[in-house]
Structure formats: C-alpha cells, structure tokens
Design a protein around this motif. Structure first.
Motif, PDB file in Angstrom:
ATOM      1  N   GLN A 491       5.536  55.252  48.052  1.00 35.17           N
ATOM      2  CA  GLN A 491       6.584  55.070  47.047  1.00 35.17           C
ATOM      3  C   GLN A 491       7.855  54.454  47.621  1.00 35.17           C
ATOM      4  N   ARG A 492       7.862  54.190  48.915  1.00 34.98           N
ATOM      5  CA  ARG A 492       9.080  53.691  49.542  1.00 34.98           C
ATOM      6  C   ARG A 492       9.585  52.369  48.960  1.00 34.98           C
ATOM      7  N   PRO A 493       8.724  51.360  48.722  1.00 37.30           N
ATOM      8  CA  PRO A 493       9.238  50.112  48.123  1.00 37.30           C
ATOM      9  C   PRO A 493       9.885  50.348  46.754  1.00 37.30           C
ATOM     10  N   PHE A 495      11.162  53.137  45.654  1.00 36.27           N
ATOM     11  CA  PHE A 495      12.384  53.918  45.859  1.00 36.27           C
ATOM     12  C   PHE A 495      13.542  53.004  46.247  1.00 36.27           C
ATOM     13  N   LYS A 496      13.279  52.075  47.171  1.00 36.17           N
ATOM     14  CA  LYS A 496      14.333  51.148  47.601  1.00 36.17           C
ATOM     15  C   LYS A 496      14.830  50.304  46.432  1.00 36.17           C
ATOM     16  N   ASN A 497      13.908  49.805  45.618  1.00 36.87           N
ATOM     17  CA  ASN A 497      14.306  48.987  44.471  1.00 36.87           C
ATOM     18  C   ASN A 497      15.164  49.780  43.496  1.00 36.87           C
ATOM     19  N   SER A 498      14.833  51.053  43.291  1.00 38.42           N
ATOM     20  CA  SER A 498      15.629  51.902  42.394  1.00 38.42           C
ATOM     21  C   SER A 498      17.028  52.125  42.955  1.00 38.42           C
ATOM     22  N   ILE A 499      17.123  52.267  44.270  1.00 34.53           N
ATOM     23  CA  ILE A 499      18.428  52.469  44.912  1.00 34.53           C
ATOM     24  C   ILE A 499      19.297  51.227  44.732  1.00 34.53           C
ATOM     25  N   ILE A 500      18.724  50.060  44.941  1.00 34.35           N
ATOM     26  CA  ILE A 500      19.485  48.812  44.863  1.00 34.35           C
ATOM     27  C   ILE A 500      20.060  48.605  43.454  1.00 34.35           C
ATOM     28  N   GLU A 501      19.377  49.126  42.457  1.00 33.20           N
ATOM     29  CA  GLU A 501      19.820  48.954  41.068  1.00 33.20           C
ATOM     30  C   GLU A 501      21.006  49.850  40.707  1.00 33.20           C
ATOM     31  N   VAL A 621      17.841  43.355  72.947  1.00 31.42           N
ATOM     32  CA  VAL A 621      17.229  43.944  71.755  1.00 31.42           C
ATOM     33  C   VAL A 621      16.246  42.954  71.144  1.00 31.42           C
ATOM     34  N   LEU A 622      15.152  43.495  70.637  1.00 35.13           N
ATOM     35  CA  LEU A 622      14.161  42.702  69.911  1.00 35.13           C
ATOM     36  C   LEU A 622      13.848  43.438  68.611  1.00 35.13           C
ATOM     37  N   ILE A 623      13.943  42.707  67.484  1.00 33.64           N
ATOM     38  CA  ILE A 623      13.703  43.298  66.162  1.00 33.64           C
ATOM     39  C   ILE A 623      12.458  42.653  65.556  1.00 33.64           C
ATOM     40  N   ARG A 624      11.517  43.507  65.137  1.00 34.89           N
ATOM     41  CA  ARG A 624      10.316  43.015  64.449  1.00 34.89           C
ATOM     42  C   ARG A 624      10.320  43.479  63.000  1.00 34.89           C
ATOM     43  N   LEU A 625       9.450  42.880  62.209  1.00 34.24           N
ATOM     44  CA  LEU A 625       9.460  43.088  60.768  1.00 34.24           C
ATOM     45  C   LEU A 625       8.617  44.288  60.353  1.00 34.24           C
ATOM     46  N   THR A 626       9.181  45.095  59.449  1.00 30.56           N
ATOM     47  CA  THR A 626       8.436  46.121  58.736  1.00 30.56           C
ATOM     48  C   THR A 626       8.950  46.145  57.313  1.00 30.56           C
ATOM     49  N   GLU A 627       8.100  46.469  56.356  1.00 29.97           N
ATOM     50  CA  GLU A 627       8.534  46.529  54.968  1.00 29.97           C
ATOM     51  C   GLU A 627       9.034  47.913  54.587  1.00 29.97           C
ATOM     52  N   GLN A 628       8.690  48.912  55.376  1.00 30.02           N
ATOM     53  CA  GLN A 628       9.137  50.271  55.082  1.00 30.02           C
ATOM     54  C   GLN A 628       9.135  51.080  56.373  1.00 30.02           C
ATOM     55  N   SER A 629      10.054  52.033  56.456  1.00 30.35           N
ATOM     56  CA  SER A 629      10.156  52.790  57.697  1.00 30.35           C
ATOM     57  C   SER A 629      10.755  54.162  57.403  1.00 30.35           C
ATOM     58  N   SER A 630      11.226  54.850  58.452  1.00 34.50           N
ATOM     59  CA  SER A 630      11.642  56.250  58.319  1.00 34.50           C
ATOM     60  C   SER A 630      13.105  56.413  57.923  1.00 34.50           C
ATOM     61  N   TRP A 651      16.481  60.272  44.541  1.00 34.00           N
ATOM     62  CA  TRP A 651      15.628  60.980  45.504  1.00 34.00           C
ATOM     63  C   TRP A 651      14.857  62.115  44.811  1.00 34.00           C
ATOM     64  N   LYS A 652      15.536  62.848  43.964  1.00 36.02           N
ATOM     65  CA  LYS A 652      14.885  63.983  43.300  1.00 36.02           C
ATOM     66  C   LYS A 652      13.784  63.528  42.337  1.00 36.02           C
ATOM     67  N   GLN A 653      13.919  62.288  41.843  1.00 36.73           N
ATOM     68  CA  GLN A 653      12.854  61.755  40.991  1.00 36.73           C
ATOM     69  C   GLN A 653      11.594  61.464  41.798  1.00 36.73           C
ATOM     70  N   TYR A 654      11.798  60.916  43.033  1.00 36.25           N
ATOM     71  CA  TYR A 654      10.653  60.507  43.848  1.00 36.25           C
ATOM     72  C   TYR A 654      10.159  61.631  44.761  1.00 36.25           C
ATOM     73  N   ALA A 655      11.050  62.536  45.169  1.00 39.73           N
ATOM     74  CA  ALA A 655      10.652  63.620  46.096  1.00 39.73           C
ATOM     75  C   ALA A 655      11.298  64.919  45.649  1.00 39.73           C
ATOM     76  N   PRO A 656      10.895  65.442  44.501  1.00 34.75           N
ATOM     77  CA  PRO A 656      11.560  66.635  43.946  1.00 34.75           C
ATOM     78  C   PRO A 656      11.440  67.874  44.823  1.00 34.75           C
ATOM     79  N   GLY A 657      10.441  67.924  45.700  1.00 33.59           N
ATOM     80  CA  GLY A 657      10.262  69.123  46.515  1.00 33.59           C
ATOM     81  C   GLY A 657      10.789  69.005  47.926  1.00 33.59           C
ATOM     82  N   ASP A 658      11.441  67.880  48.249  1.00 36.78           N
ATOM     83  CA  ASP A 658      11.908  67.669  49.620  1.00 36.78           C
ATOM     84  C   ASP A 658      13.429  67.667  49.687  1.00 36.78           C
ATOM     85  N   PRO A 659      14.000  68.187  50.783  1.00 28.79           N
ATOM     86  CA  PRO A 659      15.462  68.203  50.919  1.00 28.79           C
ATOM     87  C   PRO A 659      16.019  66.790  51.055  1.00 28.79           C
ATOM     88  N   PHE A 660      17.212  66.591  50.513  1.00 29.34           N
ATOM     89  CA  PHE A 660      17.902  65.300  50.556  1.00 29.34           C
ATOM     90  C   PHE A 660      18.809  65.289  51.783  1.00 29.34           C
TER      91      PHE A 660
END
Length: 805
Positions: A491-493, A495-501, A621-630, A651-660
C-alpha cells in the motif's frame, strides 16, 4: 581551647557581617559547583562498572580502511565470538547481540494494546550469565534459550500486562511473529552503555544464519568476551590478527580479487580489536555505539572548571582576610604580649576559616538538592536525589570542609600571626600593605580564569552557530519523516499519493536511510579499474531531489521517465573525487553487494551534502533507485501541527492498528550538535559563576580599599577634585589588574580553542575580535563592580570624610 577558638570565630563573623556574607556567598557557589561536578564525574566514570566481572569484560570493534576511507564500528560478524572462544587462549566466554530496533521502533502487540518499542535486541542464551542485569522473574539460564522467547523490562511489562506476564504471548515486528514472555528484567542502569526494552532469543533468527549474517564480512552484531585475568589484552589482539588473516582474508579475496597480503600492501586495513567494556562510554574510538558516548576530555574540562571555581572562592577569602589585617593587628599584638604562642594563634585563625567552610558546605548541600533538576538539564544527565545521598557525596562534602578551610585560611593565618609586637603596638602596621602584591596577584589569577571562560564560551557559541548555519547541501527545514512505513507493504505507493494530495504538503519521497547517519557503507569499483572504494549507499525514489532540495552539479536526478534508471545511480562530488574523475555522468560503477556484481551507470552528480556530524568530512555517497522504502520524507508548508494531523489521519486509514511515528528532520540534525551545545551551556553557566565570584571579591576589596582611603578622598575633594576624577582614581588600580589578567587568559584561550577546534573539519577562524570582545566585557564587568563603591565614596560630603577618624 578549641571551643574558645570557635566562639571567637563566630563573634568575628557577626562583627563583620558584610565581608562574612561575601566570603560565605563565594564559598557556597564554589563548593556547590564542586559537589555537583563531583557527582557528574563520578557518574561518568561509573559506566558499566556494576557488572560483577567487569575487569575481565571486553568488546570487539572493527577498524577498516579501503582506498583511504576508514571505518570504525562496534559491529562484528556472527562467527567471530565462537571462533575467539575456540582458537584464542584466554578467551573464557562470549555473548552476542543483534540490534533489531536500534534506529526505528518495533511494533509490540498484546490484545488491543499496540505500541512501538525502541532498543530491541536479539541476544545469545547466556546473556544473563555474562552480564549482571537484574532478572526479576524467569530463569537466567533458560530465559533466552528457546526460539521465540522474549525478556521484557518492568516498564514494558506494566504497559501491556495487568497481571503476571510470564507465559503470555506478544506479537512483535512487522511480520506479526509471536514471542513467549520468559522473563522480566529490571531497567538497565542509566550508567550502562547497553540499554534495552526487550531481548529476543538469538536462536529465533539462527535457522538460516547465512541469509541474515553473511559470513565473516557481514558485520552487524555486537560481540563481547571475557578474558582470563592472567591473559594480556595485547596477546588477544595479536591473535585476532591471525583469525582475520585465516578467515576474513579468504572472503576478501573472493570479493575483491586480491589476497589479504596484497590488500594490506595497498594500505588496506581489516582489523578486529578487543577493548575494555568500561572504555565504551568515555574512551570509545567507535562512533556508532549503541548509546551516545561522551569524551574523557570533557570530564577533565569540567573537573578543571570545578577546581578553578573553588579556588576563586578561596582566593576571595584570602584577599579579604589579609586586607583586613590592620583591624586584627592589635588583637595579635595583645595576644602575643599576654603570652600566646604563634602556633596557637595560627589554629585560631584556621578555626575561623573552618567555621566559614563548614557553614558554606552545609548551605551548599541544600543548594545541590535544589539545583539538581537544573543541573540535569545542563549536563544531559538523569541524576536522582539518590546520587546526593550516596555516602561518597557526604565524604566529599566533609573533605571539602577541611580542604577549603585549610586552603582559604592557611595564608591569612600565617600572615596575620607574623606581625611584630613592637610595630603593632606602635601603630606601624597598616591595612594589609605588605600583602598588596599577593592580593593583586590573586585578583589577576581570578580574572584570568574568568576571562578564559568568557573566551571559551564565545568560541563554542560561534562554532555551534557556524555549524548550524552552514550550507549543508540539503534543506532540512519543514521536512517531516515518517518511520517504519514498510509496515504498509504493497500500500506504500497509494499511501504516498494520498499524502501528496493533502493541503500544505509540497512533496514526498521514500528513502531507506535515516538522516543523519550512514546506514550502509559498501565496496565499489570504477569499471575497468582494480581499485576498491568505500561509499555510503542508500536507496531513494525519483522525488528525493525535490523533497531534500539537492543541488545538481552535473547531469540529472533519477527519474520515472527513464526505465534504465533501475540500473543507474547518483553520486556526490566527494564520490567523484574518490574515483579520481573530473566528470561523473556516463561513468560506470561495479556494485559488489549482490550475489552477482552489478554494473550501474552514473546519471547525475549532486553537490556534497552533510548527512553526518560536521566533525567529519562529507563521505562519498551513491544513491540508487527504489519506488518504496522504510522512511517517507514529507516536505510541507505552513503549520506543522496541521500537516501532522492530516498525515496521521491518512495513516490511520491505511494502518489503523499500527502506531503513528514521525520526527522532524531538522530536529534530527540538531542532535549532532548536542554535545557541543551542552559544552556551550556548561561554559556559559560556569563562566557566569566564576565572574560572579570574582566580582564579589572585587566588590568587597573595593569597599575595603575605599574605606581605608576615606580621609584621603575627603582631602582631595576639599581641594577641588571632581567625582569623576576620584572615581577614576579609585577604579584605576583594579582595572589595571584586569588588563594584566588578559595576557595569560588570551594566551591560554587561544591555545585551548585551537586544540578543541582541531576536531572540526568545518571550523571557524579565531578572529582577534573574539579576544578583544572578551577583554572589553571583562573590563566593563570589573569597572562596573568597582565603580559603585568609587562613586559612592567620591560623592560623599568632604566634612563626613574628614570626620572619619
């Protein structure tokens, strides 16, 4: 006899209330500072000494160097501990830890209770045999033996369980793995380098150890050993070199393509080092320890400050006692005439000093109790009242009564009893004139110390300001960091789109590095060149540049418009210099951190940005591409409170049982300066106290000197001298002493400031304005201190002055 001495002492204290108050006030400040610093130093030196076998306990650190890049880390590999125990004589036992929740929270669930816990470690089954942490419930020998066992602290147990926790099941981690509670441990002492909320059994992750801990070069564990008391540490470290050559050398040859001897000839270093566990806090060469460390140098600095402040208070006592010598001269003369021996009178004057000291120490103890919370804020400690109830505290207080009493009273006692009876009775002894040179020297010493502390405070302030305002190559302001976003899984992609909005959110970017810091340091090569390089590598998505506002020096950043960017990378300027390139775009780099080495292409170069302490130069430093991470970095505008509220709702919509969980990026970076900020605050407070003590003494001396010159002032004023002229005349002597004090203070300040600043690659230049400013401040303070008495005396009516005698 002694009773009589103390009666006379109390009588003299009451007779000279003003000077007694000055003396006692100065001594109280000095002694209270000394006692608090004693408690601080005692706590610093006590780290890890509560373990029963601490004198034989050692940790293993790693010192590595490849292509000029050095690594110092407390991490070691999985097989090192058992191999040391089997192959190195004198190694009696070993235990290991794998930090699981070191930089992020780990989710704990029990029924409806869900929290994030920090400082979670996997631990070997002999953990409680090795260390002396107090197990309140459970079996020390078996608590961590079985897979999926957990030992929790008292506070964690109270958080989740209302009744007996043993045998209950906790769900831990993103994988919702179940662990059985097999023990309750008392909270780790504050003076431990190893703190934890829970310990998980190491056997839980050892089903396929090579998957998690790849061989001898996969360093992610903490290894501890105990040595036979007869075993020399240097012998163990020599044997460790043989172990590295035997086992690590093979893996290095497979990974780098050269044998271990050739690696060392090229200047490479790969060395495990055993060092005492008690050195973890103050003498640790490894910057990535489990808990923030300190520096033995700061213990020396604070101890020195405490001693100097106590000396300043004692000097006040000596100065005022000798200055008042005329008032005591007749008393000494009469006592000698009546048969008193000099030794008896020395004890009398010392007894007065001891009475002052005793009164000051008693008041100081109450001051320590009252000021302990503020001292904790200043020092970053968590000292409790128990620290002030320790027998050693009261022994130290008693020792200070004797030390201060003797130190402050010895010179006045010897001087006052040296008067010649005939001269005294003829009235030839004047107000301390014989001691004027000594008093002047002591005043110079007082202000030299005070001016030095002013210089030190200004240098620390300016260096911290320089670091905080330095262009770090990224914009850390208005960035919110959500941690452990990997709990959202697929659900990370979305979630990110919802945050940006959300209103107020400018952009968002996934990255696996937790700033500040370097999570992964790996070996790379430029394609076609047989030279190894160490670079910090992390993964981020294509919006990373917009969120952290890097400056592109060459090429472009990673982009979703280029499918080939999955095999591309971004490097910084330091990496380009590390490879010896003048241009980076289009160059190819071999990434060895896969089963099969990957060739990746540089598509952009960013300006160097500081992601670690400014005590270090910027790493490649070297940066490589990832679409989602921690971690999700969110740049926002406007009210942070509103942004947090809207992000938490998503966050509560996507992870209602996890601490923010979230942090602010700029607050994270501020922690890099915590040690320097603490040093600044301590210098500020103690320099203020030192100046206050010096000014108390100067004020009293000025009052006494003015009193001695009352008739002279009246005559001068009757002859036409103005208030300004008289004020300058009376102040001039003291201001000259402060000017003399500038010479040693500036010399010492310049030397020690350069010594301290040598640790910083990005440092201020020592401008003459620092020393000029300190000189002006000190002269103004001295003049204002003396001017009150001078103006008061100069403003008096001449008739009152001439009637003085």
């Amino acid at each position: 006899m002694l009773t009589n001495y103390f009666k006379i002492a109390i009588r003299n204290i009451k007779k000279h209330k003003f000077y007694s108050a000055i003396n006692i006030s100065g001594l109280v400040i000095g002694i209270a500072c000394c006692l608090l610093i004693f408690v601080y130093v005692k706590d610093e030196l006590s780290y890890d000494r509560f373990h029963s076998n601490v004198e034989n306990m050692y940790r293993i650190g790693l010192h590595g160097k490849i292509a000029g890049q050095e690594i110092f880390t407390t991490n070691s590999c999985l097989p090192l501990g058992p191999t040391m125990q089997d192959e190195i004589p004198g190694v009696e036992s070993m235990t290991r830890l794998n930090p699981f929740g070191r930089n992020r929270g780990v989710v704990f669930k029990y029924e409806e209770k869900i929290f994030s816990e920090f400082n979670i470690h996997y631990a070997d089954s002999n953990f409680f045999d090795f260390f002396s942490f107090e197990l309140l419930a459970g079996d020390r020998a078996t608590a961590l033996k079985e897979p999926n066992s957990v030992v929790i602290t008292e506070s964690v147990a109270k958080k989740y369980f209302e009744s007996e926790p043993l045998g209950k099941m906790l769900v831990i981690g993103n994988g919702n793995e179940t662990f059985k509670v097999t023990g309750i441990v008392k909270e780790a002492p504050t003076n431990s380098h190893l703190k934890f909320s829970a310990l998980l059994s190491f056997s839980t992750i050892l089903d396929d150890p090579n998957e998690i801990f790849p061989g001898w070069t996969g360093n992610s564990l903490q290894t501890y050993v105990t040595l036979n008391p007869q075993t020399k540490l240097e012998d163990v470290n020599a044997k460790l070199e043989d172990v590295v050559a035997k086992y690590v050398g093979v893996e290095l040859e497979q990974g780098l393509g050269i044998n271990f001897d050739e690696f060392k000839k090229q200047g490479g270093i790969y060395s495990y080092v055993a060092y005492p566990i008690v050195d973890s806090h103050l003498r640790n060469k490894f910057p990535d320890d489990l808990e923030p460390t300190s520096d033995i140098r700061y213990v020396y600095i604070f101890s020195g400050i405490g001693i100097f402040i106590l000396l300043l208070a004692c000097i006040n006592f000596m100065n005022l006692s000798t200055a008042q010598s005329a008032g005591r001269a007749k008393e000494v003369g009469l006592r000698k005439t009546l048969g008193s021996q000099r030794g008896e009178m020395v004890w009398q004057f010392l007894s007065e000093s001891f009475v002052y000291s005793l009164i000051a120490v008693v008041i100081s103890i109450f001051v320590c109790y009252a000021s302990l919370p503020y001292f904790n804020l200043l020092s970053g400690k968590q000292l409790t009242l128990e620290a002030l109830q320790d027998p050693m505290f009261f022994i130290s207080a008693a020792g200070l009564v004797l030390l201060v009493g003797f130190l402050a009273g010895s010179y006045p006692a010897i001087y006052l009893t040296s008067f010649n009876v005939v001269e005294v009775l003829k009235g030839k002894v004047r107000g301390g004139m014989k001691t004027k040179g000594v008093r002047s020297s002591l005043v110079v010493f007082q202000f030299a110390v005070s001016i030095f502390l002013i210089i030190a405070t200004m240098v620390v302030y300016l260096q911290i300001d320089h670091m905080q305002n330095k262009n770090m190559g990224l914009d850390q302001r208005n960035v919110l960091v959500l941690k452990n976003v990997n709990r959202l899984n697929t659900q990370r992609p979305a979630f990110k789109n919802s945050i940006i909005e959300q209103s107020g959110v400018v952009g968002a970017s996934y990255a696996n590095n937790t700033f500040p810091g370097a999570n992964n340091i790996n070996v790379f090569r430029a394609k076609g060149v047989e030279v190894d390089h160490l670079l910090m590598k992390y993964y981020a998505d294509w919006d990373h540049e917009d969120v952290l506002k890097f400056t592109i020096k060459e090429g472009r950043f990673l982009s979703k418009d280029f499918a080939s960017d999955s095999m591309a990378c971004i490097i910084n300027e330091s990496a380009m210099r590390e490879f010896g390139w003048t241009e980076g775009v289009g160059k190819e780099i071999i990434d060895f951190n896969f089963e099969t080495p990957q060739t990746i292409q540089v598509v952009g170069v960013v300006e160097d940005f500081n992601f670690e302490s400014l005590k270090k130069k910027v790493m490649p430093v070297l940066i490589r591409l990832t679409e989602q991470s921690s971690n999700l970095y969110i740049r926002y505008n406007g009210s942070p409170k509103d942004v947090i509220a809207s992000v938490e709702a998503i966050w509560k919509q996507y992870a209602p049982g996890d601490p923010f969980e979230y942090v602010f990026l700029d607050e994270n970076f501020d922690t890099l300066f915590r040690e320097e900020q603490r040093l600044r605050d301590i210098f500020t407070v103690f320099s203020s106290l030192a100046i206050a003590i010096a000014c108390l003494g100067l004020f009293a001396l000025a009052a006494f000197t003015t009193e001695q010159r009352t008739k002279e002032i009246g005559i001068r004023k009757a002859l036409g001298a103005s208030v300004t002229n008289l004020s300058l005349l009376l102040s001039k002597e003291f201001v000259i002493l402060v000017l003399i004090a500038l010479i040693p203070a500036i010399g010492l300040g310049w030397y020690l400031a350069n010594w301290w600043l040598a640790d910083f690659p990005y440092r201020i230049e020592l401008s003459p304005l620092i020393f000029i400013g300190s000189a002006i401040v000190s002269i103004l303070i001295a003049w204002l201190t003396v001017s009150y008495q001078s103006i008061k005396a100069a403003s008096a009516k001449p008739i009152d002055s001439l009637r003085y005698e």
